[in-house]
Design an enzyme around this catalytic site. Structure first.
Site, PDB file in Angstrom:
ATOM      1  N   HIS A  52      -7.375  -4.726  10.384  1.00  0.00           N
ATOM      2  CA  HIS A  52      -6.481  -4.877   8.718  1.00  0.00           C
ATOM      3  C   HIS A  52      -5.387  -4.484   7.851  1.00  0.00           C
ATOM      4  O   HIS A  52      -4.998  -5.372   8.869  1.00  0.00           O
ATOM      5  CB  HIS A  52      -6.986  -2.487   8.345  1.00  0.00           C
ATOM      6  CG  HIS A  52      -5.967  -2.317   8.888  1.00  0.00           C
ATOM      7  ND1 HIS A  52      -6.306  -0.655   9.974  1.00  0.00           N
ATOM      8  CD2 HIS A  52      -4.090  -2.641   8.917  1.00  0.00           C
ATOM      9  CE1 HIS A  52      -5.209  -0.355   9.631  1.00  0.00           C
ATOM     10  NE2 HIS A  52      -3.432  -1.403   9.415  1.00  0.00           N
ATOM     11  N   ASP A  68       0.880  -0.935   0.113  1.00  0.00           N
ATOM     12  CA  ASP A  68      -0.405   0.075   0.167  1.00  0.00           C
ATOM     13  C   ASP A  68       0.779   1.358  -0.277  1.00  0.00           C
ATOM     14  O   ASP A  68       1.405   0.890   0.271  1.00  0.00           O
ATOM     15  CB  ASP A  68      -1.037   0.035   1.089  1.00  0.00           C
ATOM     16  CG  ASP A  68       0.159  -0.005   2.599  1.00  0.00           C
ATOM     17  OD1 ASP A  68       0.848  -0.863   2.278  1.00  0.00           O
ATOM     18  OD2 ASP A  68      -0.702  -0.763   3.469  1.00  0.00           O
ATOM     19  N   GLU A  88      -9.600  -2.220   5.587  1.00  0.00           N
ATOM     20  CA  GLU A  88      -9.769  -1.663   6.754  1.00  0.00           C
ATOM     21  C   GLU A  88     -11.680  -2.386   6.987  1.00  0.00           C
ATOM     22  O   GLU A  88     -12.252  -3.345   6.147  1.00  0.00           O
ATOM     23  CB  GLU A  88     -10.639  -0.350   6.274  1.00  0.00           C
ATOM     24  CG  GLU A  88      -9.561   1.027   6.581  1.00  0.00           C
ATOM     25  CD  GLU A  88      -9.165   1.305   7.385  1.00  0.00           C
ATOM     26  OE1 GLU A  88      -8.435   0.253   8.097  1.00  0.00           O
ATOM     27  OE2 GLU A  88      -8.457   2.125   8.115  1.00  0.00           O
ATOM     28  N   ASP A 129      -7.469  -2.544  14.217  1.00  0.00           N
ATOM     29  CA  ASP A 129      -8.449  -3.320  14.115  1.00  0.00           C
ATOM     30  C   ASP A 129      -9.318  -4.293  13.414  1.00  0.00           C
ATOM     31  O   ASP A 129      -9.817  -4.453  12.793  1.00  0.00           O
ATOM     32  CB  ASP A 129      -9.694  -1.555  12.913  1.00  0.00           C
ATOM     33  CG  ASP A 129      -8.983  -1.098  11.688  1.00  0.00           C
ATOM     34  OD1 ASP A 129      -7.888  -1.722  11.863  1.00  0.00           O
ATOM     35  OD2 ASP A 129      -9.437  -0.198  10.936  1.00  0.00           O
TER      36      ASP A 129
HETATM   37  C1  GLP Z   1      -0.562   0.848   8.733  1.00  0.00           C
HETATM   38  C2  GLP Z   1      -0.134  -0.935   7.504  1.00  0.00           C
HETATM   39  C3  GLP Z   1      -0.632  -2.124   7.072  1.00  0.00           C
HETATM   40  C4  GLP Z   1       0.274  -2.190   8.665  1.00  0.00           C
HETATM   41  C5  GLP Z   1      -0.641  -1.608  10.433  1.00  0.00           C
HETATM   42  C6  GLP Z   1       0.203  -1.712  11.205  1.00  0.00           C
HETATM   43  O1  GLP Z   1      -1.649   0.901   8.471  1.00  0.00           O
HETATM   44  N1  GLP Z   1      -0.787   0.000   6.284  1.00  0.00           N
HETATM   45  O2  GLP Z   1       0.505  -2.183   6.582  1.00  0.00           O
HETATM   46  O3  GLP Z   1       0.149  -3.499   8.925  1.00  0.00           O
HETATM   47  O4  GLP Z   1      -0.307  -0.214  10.375  1.00  0.00           O
HETATM   48  O5  GLP Z   1       1.192  -1.599  12.544  1.00  0.00           O
HETATM   49  P1  GLP Z   1       1.667  -2.064  13.277  1.00  0.00           P
HETATM   50  O6  GLP Z   1       2.928  -2.736  12.683  1.00  0.00           O
HETATM   51  O7  GLP Z   1       2.835  -0.516  13.339  1.00  0.00           O
HETATM   52  O8  GLP Z   1       1.252  -2.235  14.923  1.00  0.00           O
END
Ligand code: GLP
Length: 245
Positions: free
Chosen positions: A140, A69, A145, A138
């Site tokens: 995702h 992304d 989402e 959440d």
């Molecule tokens: C972002 C990214 C996701 C990632 C998520 C969780 O929103 N787009 O790909 O998995 O954060 O991040 P973290 O690993 O910092 O908790």
């Protein structure tokens, strides 16, 4: 095979175990196509891969990659862009060829075109061999989402307020966080031949339980992974505390 769960002692152990599987993939298929993720969770995995690269145990010369992304409106030079992140944590530290790495362009205003071409490129390279994922609070994956349709390829999404807030820790303020992103869809992710999802920390325990033990529902996008035939969940003790596999 379905879903396999690997319990790691702590973050470092989780990172090493994830890097191990990625490394095995690269050894078995030197020109493999990797799907890569950002967020704080995979950073240790990338550090471990870099360490093995530096030891001479890993070669990225023929590896190809697609990132999950990117924020809409951020240029590649912005230090909050996922392009920047990938270069900082992995690409600039190993011998991967720049032209073999693919990150959606957040500056491309024609989102439909950008996303369609991305899907076509993935397809033309034979699809993703191994997709690395993190887990949002959440549920995702990528930027899919809660409520996201399961059947979408790469597309433009509007981020939920909770995600904007969670990610504002990197931006200073919620206002500075882009409100839209381009992301591979659930369909794109599910088409990967192998999926590795890394989960760390007590703050992920509830969502990990829902995602991996609960029903498969669009409200918890990661729950769809239960239906993939080759997914490895690698979590540390704290993150998997509520999962009774
Ligand atoms: C972002 C990214 C996701 C990632 C998520 C969780 O929103 N787009 O790909 O998995 O954060 O991040 P973290 O690993 O910092 O908790």
């Amino acid at each position: 095979m379905g879903m396999r769960v690997i319990r790691a002692k702590d973050y470092k152990d989780m990172s090493r175990k994830a890097a191990n599987i990625i490394s095995a993939q690269i050894l078995m298929k030197p020109d493999c196509v990797l799907g890569l993720a950002t967020g704080s969770t995979p950073i240790g995995t990338y550090d471990q891969l870099v360490e093995w690269y530096n030891k001479g145990d890993l070669d990225f010369q023929y590896v190809r990659s697609f990132n999950l992304d990117e924020y809409v409106g951020l240029s590649r030079t912005s230090d909050q862009s996922y392009y920047f992140f990938m270069h900082e944590h992995l690409f600039d530290r190993v011998n991967i060829e720049e032209e073999n790495t693919h990150v959606l362009s957040g500056m491309e205003r024609n989102g439909e075109k950008e996303c369609r071409e991305y899907d076509e490129k993935i397809l033309s390279m034979g699809g993703i061999d191994l997709q690395l994922l993190g887990l949002g609070h959440d549920g995702h994956i990528g930027f899919n989402e809660p409520g996201a349709a399961f059947e979408k390829g790469t597309h433009c999404v509007t981020l939920k307020e909770a995600t904007v807030k969670a990610n504002s820790r990197f931006f200073g303020s919620p206002e500075a966080v882009p409100k839209q992103a381009y992301t591979m869809g659930i369909k794109s992710i599910m088409q990967a031949r192998k999926i590795v999802i890394v989960v760390s920390g007590a703050d992920k325990a509830d969502i990990a339980e829902q995602a991996f033990m609960g029903p498969v529902v669009p409200e918890v996008p990661a729950s769809i992974l239960q239906l993939h035939n080759d997914v490895v969940v690698i979590g540390d003790e704290a993150a998997l505390a509520k999962c009774s596999f």
